[in-house]
Design an enzyme around this catalytic site. Structure first.
Site, PDB file in Angstrom:
ATOM      1  N   SER A  28       0.852  -1.192   0.000  1.00 21.92           N
ATOM      2  CA  SER A  28       0.000   0.000   0.000  1.00 21.92           C
ATOM      3  C   SER A  28       0.885   1.239   0.000  1.00 21.92           C
ATOM      4  O   SER A  28       2.036   1.192   0.469  1.00 21.92           O
ATOM      5  CB  SER A  28      -0.906   0.005   1.239  1.00 21.92           C
ATOM      6  OG  SER A  28      -1.553   1.264   1.387  1.00 21.92           O
ATOM      7  N   TYR A  78      -1.557  -0.956  10.302  1.00 19.28           N
ATOM      8  CA  TYR A  78      -1.703  -1.272   8.878  1.00 19.28           C
ATOM      9  C   TYR A  78      -0.492  -0.779   8.095  1.00 19.28           C
ATOM     10  O   TYR A  78       0.069  -1.499   7.261  1.00 19.28           O
ATOM     11  CB  TYR A  78      -2.981  -0.640   8.337  1.00 19.28           C
ATOM     12  CG  TYR A  78      -3.253  -0.951   6.885  1.00 19.28           C
ATOM     13  CD1 TYR A  78      -3.714  -2.212   6.505  1.00 19.28           C
ATOM     14  CD2 TYR A  78      -3.054   0.007   5.895  1.00 19.28           C
ATOM     15  CE1 TYR A  78      -3.963  -2.505   5.174  1.00 19.28           C
ATOM     16  CE2 TYR A  78      -3.303  -0.273   4.563  1.00 19.28           C
ATOM     17  CZ  TYR A  78      -3.756  -1.526   4.210  1.00 19.28           C
ATOM     18  OH  TYR A  78      -3.999  -1.806   2.881  1.00 19.28           O
TER      19      TYR A  78
END
EC number: 1.1.1.62
Length: 306
Positions: free
Chosen positions: A181, A194
């Site tokens: 990401s 995350y």
């Protein structure tokens, strides 16, 4: 002193030149047709996709099947996988194998290895992942899911790579795409767990690529920003927010570009802009408050009610 400054100036110019060349390759490839199916098929007969039941994983499953590969779909919900399997077989003619597995658990990999036995796996897409909080949140408010996030976002990449890479090494060819990401490229407060889990994927992938690139194996990490998927509550699409199908089709153009890619030109431009912000400014309280408000407002106004 003058010689030192000249050397620094030349080094800066060289770095800028390398970045310009890399970006020009993105521009060129973005206007090209998709990578020939023969390239992907040359890696092996089968592609394995984790998190294949939704979003980016589902899109990769269809796209790789369209390129002529047979596909192994691995995800938690068997019913979803069966529906996707039937549609892929009907629309592409490729063979499909379904494996049910919950990647938040550690005891699934012997079963997966057994299901993959005997398959010539040329492509592995480590896509499965979980986002504990779509809206920005402090770590302690999401820490109840920390172990699941670690298993799903980190352990899955390591274990699936171990299962598949050894066979790719013996055949001296293969392609591994690890979906990270944009928030894994630098630390993102309020997405701390995350962000850290995706940073692991980046570091792990780039190190592995150096280890195995001379053995005919491509290992690439993708660092997209905004993609409209169930995990992101189907954010409204735009020039920056891509559908899963759009992202996957474009990302396959860049599999030979290097060890790391954002996966699409729009996200590459966004990454360049974000990287221009010095860390001291980016992590200042004023900037973080501004980003928190802007990003929260954006998410709330763009989350789809699907």
């Amino acid at each position: 002193m003058e010689q030192f400054l000249l050397s620094v100036g030349l080094l800066v110019c060289l770095v800028c030149l390398v970045k310009c060349v890399r970006f020009s390759r993105y521009l060129f490839l973005s206007f090209c047709k998709a990578l020939p199916g023969s390239f992907l098929r040359s890696m092996g007969q089968w592609a394995v996709i984790t998190g294949a039941g939704d979003g980016i994983g589902k899109a990769y499953s269809f796209e790789l099947a369209r390129h002529g590969l047979n596909v192994v779909l691995i995800s938690r919900t068997l019913e979803k996988l069966q529906v996707i399997s039937e549609e892929i077989e009907r629309t592409t003619g490729s063979r499909v194998k379904v494996v049910q597995a919950d990647f938040t658990r550690e005891d699934i990999y012997d079963h997966i290895e057994e299901q993959l036995k005997g398959l010539e796996i040329g492509v592995l897409v480590n896509n499965v992942g979980m986002l504990p909080n779509l809206l920005p949140s402090h770590f302690l408010s999401t820490s109840g899911e920390s172990q699941s996030v670690i298993h799903c976002n980190i352990t899955s990449v390591v274990k699936m790579t171990q299962l598949v890479l050894k066979h790719m090494e013996s055949r001296r060819r293969g392609l591994i795409l690890n979906i990270s990401s944009g928030v894994g490229v630098r630390p993102w407060p309020l997405y701390s767990l995350y962000s850290a889990s995706k940073a692991f994927v980046c570091t792990f992938s780039k190190a592995l690529n150096v280890e195995y690139r001379d053995k005919g194996i491509i290992i690439q990490v993708l660092t997209p920003y905004s993609v409209s998927t169930p995990m992101t509550k189907y954010l409204n699409t735009s020039r920056v927010t891509k559908t899963a199908d759009e992202f996957v089709k474009e990302s396959l153009k860049y599999v030979t570009i290097g060890a790391e890619t954002c996966g699409c030109l729009a996200h590459e431009i966004l990454a360049i802009i974000l990287n221009l912000i010095p860390s001291r400014i980016f992590y200042s309280s004023t900037t973080q408050r501004f980003l928190l408000k802007q990003f929260s407002d954006y998410l709330k106004s763009n989350i789809s009610n699907r």
